[in-house]
Scaffold this active site. Structure first.
Site, PDB file in Angstrom:
ATOM      1  NE  ARG A 184      -3.470  -2.586   2.335  1.00 10.67           N
ATOM      2  CZ  ARG A 184      -3.282  -3.900   2.102  1.00 10.67           C
ATOM      3  NH1 ARG A 184      -2.070  -4.405   1.960  1.00 10.67           N
ATOM      4  NH2 ARG A 184      -4.307  -4.714   2.036  1.00 10.67           N
ATOM      5  CG  HIS A 238      -0.519  -5.558  -4.745  1.00  7.86           C
ATOM      6  ND1 HIS A 238       0.455  -5.502  -3.777  1.00  7.86           N
ATOM      7  CD2 HIS A 238      -1.358  -6.572  -4.348  1.00  7.86           C
ATOM      8  CE1 HIS A 238       0.228  -6.433  -2.862  1.00  7.86           C
ATOM      9  NE2 HIS A 238      -0.868  -7.087  -3.165  1.00  7.86           N
ATOM     10  CG  HIS A 273       0.711 -11.424  -4.534  1.00  4.46           C
ATOM     11  ND1 HIS A 273      -0.306 -12.260  -4.110  1.00  4.46           N
ATOM     12  CD2 HIS A 273       0.566 -10.304  -3.796  1.00  4.46           C
ATOM     13  CE1 HIS A 273      -1.031 -11.651  -3.199  1.00  4.46           C
ATOM     14  NE2 HIS A 273      -0.522 -10.451  -2.979  1.00  4.46           N
ATOM     15  CG  ASP A 307      -3.026  -8.811   4.443  1.00  2.00           C
ATOM     16  OD1 ASP A 307      -1.922  -8.737   3.873  1.00  2.00           O
ATOM     17  OD2 ASP A 307      -4.070  -8.332   3.973  1.00  2.00           O
ATOM     18  CD  GLU A 360       2.241 -10.335  -0.574  1.00  2.00           C
ATOM     19  OE1 GLU A 360       2.134  -9.179  -1.005  1.00  2.00           O
ATOM     20  OE2 GLU A 360       1.342 -10.889   0.090  1.00  2.00           O
TER      21      GLU A 360
HETATM   22  C1  BGC Z   1      -2.335  -7.783   0.538  1.00  2.00           C
HETATM   23  C2  BGC Z   1      -3.742  -8.203   0.859  1.00  2.00           C
HETATM   24  C3  BGC Z   1      -4.478  -8.387  -0.429  1.00  2.00           C
HETATM   25  C4  BGC Z   1      -3.755  -9.405  -1.263  1.00  2.00           C
HETATM   26  C5  BGC Z   1      -4.381  -9.660  -2.601  1.00  2.00           C
HETATM   27  C6  BGC Z   1      -1.703  -8.880  -0.246  1.00  2.00           C
HETATM   28  O1  BGC Z   1      -0.383  -8.572  -0.563  1.00  2.00           O
HETATM   29  O2  BGC Z   1      -1.592  -7.455   1.672  1.00  2.00           O
HETATM   30  O3  BGC Z   1      -4.375  -7.272   1.691  1.00  2.00           O
HETATM   31  O4  BGC Z   1      -5.803  -8.789  -0.203  1.00  2.00           O
HETATM   32  O5  BGC Z   1      -2.435  -9.025  -1.452  1.00  2.00           O
HETATM   33  O6  BGC Z   1      -4.699  -8.522  -3.219  1.00  2.00           O
END
Ligand code: BGC
Length: 351
Positions: free
Chosen positions: A78, A103, A177, A249, A317
């Site tokens: 974010r 992302h 991812h 998360d 990640e």
């Molecule tokens: C984020 C999640 C998100 C996911 C898929 C992750 O890297 O931290 O909050 O829902 O990616 O978009």
């Protein structure tokens, strides 16, 4: 060995290719030119086990909101309110999650076609893919040229190297991812996987996962994963921050980070207790988002008709900390004009 096949077509008719890299142990990874996606990681045998979640078609990938297997960019995770600045100059980014940028914005790297620059068919097969992101793409400054190289080693390690350069100062924070399930992509919830992370601190966040800016010691909290715990055990601790995101998360501040990507060290590992398979993560990066697939849609149809749902895969990640462009005390994700970005993350599979 490397085999190229046709995977599908983009809506405009552009072809999507799949490159299958196989090593001498009969371990294979499929890499797509769409999103530089890791589409499968197969341990061939009887039965074959595929340890990453994925889809069989381009359309399913383009419809996917979970970033399955993709390379994420320009900025993984974010950026608060889609805003950041360099000195007097501020930048407004594409916002795609509750007013924040996730992302890389609405049209991030994950749904774009990457160019194949080089394929090396040796004992350690590898592929190098590149992407050009023009000045102003999703609001980010600078013409950015970026690449990702996947190499599958003879000892079953998937080595990922990211490189980039820009003609104007920008931020850059790519990640991979993939959702790992070491029991198999079709094995159901990964809640019994043990997770271990070499981190003394994590970045506490608000209800929308924007870091407060503090670094908090994990000691005595549910975030202490220095000793391995299962995902189920961590969730059972009933920590308010973990409850908000319905599972893991969060960003861990990985120990022994050296600026300038100087320290490629073991940062984490996961273990699937039934098969005994482990995946160890080595990285030069300062942080890692451990995401337990909390928001995978119930009943998502994946590869070969497998049904996926919440917690069916774990993402590891490696990254700069979330919202680092707005947090002066976090390691900097700034990429200056004329300088060269390089980072490396390895996923070492042990059978
Ligand atoms: C984020 C999640 C998100 C996911 C898929 C992750 O890297 O931290 O909050 O829902 O990616 O978009």
């Amino acid at each position: 060995m490397i085999k190229k096949t046709h995977f599908g077509e983009m809506p405009n008719g552009d072809q999507v290719a799949c490159y299958r890299l196989t090593n001498k142990n009969n371990i294979s990874v499929n890499i797509l030119t769409l999103g530089a996606i890791l589409q499968s990681w197969e341990i061939q045998g009887d039965p074959s086990i595929d340890i990453v979640l994925g889809f069989d078609s381009v359309d399913e990938y383009l419809a996917d909101a979970s970033y399955l297997g993709t390379v994420v960019g320009r900025y993984a995770n974010r950026i608060a309110n889609g805003q950041f600045s360099f000195g007097e100059r501020s930048y407004s980014l594409s916002t795609n999650l509750n007013g924040h940028t996730l992302h890389g914005g609405e049209d991030g790297f994950h749904h774009r076609l990457w160019q194949v620059e080089q394929v090396s068919d040796q004992d350690n097969p590898s592929i190098l893919l590149s992407i050009v992101s023009v000045d102003g793409d999703q609001g980010f400054p600078g013409n950015l040229q970026a690449s990702v190289e996947y190499c599958l080693s003879e000892d079953n390690c998937l080595q990922i190297t990211y490189r980039a350069n820009t003609d104007s100062d920008t931020v850059f924070n790519p990640t991979q991812h993939s959702y790992f399930n070491l029991g198999g992509h079709d094995a159901g919830a990964a809640l019994e996987h043990l997770v271990q992370v070499n981190a003394s601190q994590y970045t506490p966040a608000d209800s929308l996962s924007i870091p407060t800016g503090n670094l908090r010691a994990v000691s005595g909290t549910a975030f202490d994963l220095n000793q391995a715990l299962s995902v189920a055990e961590i969730i059972a601790k009933n920590d308010p921050e973990i409850n908000i995101t319905s599972g893991l998360d969060h960003n861990w501040c990985l120990d022994d980070y050296a600026e300038n990507q100087g320290n490629h060290r073991l940062v984490s590992s996961i273990l699937e207790p039934v098969s005994g398979r482990t995946l160890s993560v080595y990285s030069t990066m300062p942080g890692m988002q451990v995401y337990s697939g909390n928001f995978i849609g119930e009943g998502t149809v994946g590869k070969r008709g497998a049904i996926y749902g919440p917690h069916h895969g774990l993402c590891m990640e490696t990254q700069y900390y979330p919202d680092s462009p707005n947090k002066k005390n976090f390691p900097s994700s700034k990429l200056c004009a004329g300088s060269h970005f390089i980072s490396r993350t390895d996923y070492q599979l042990t059978l």
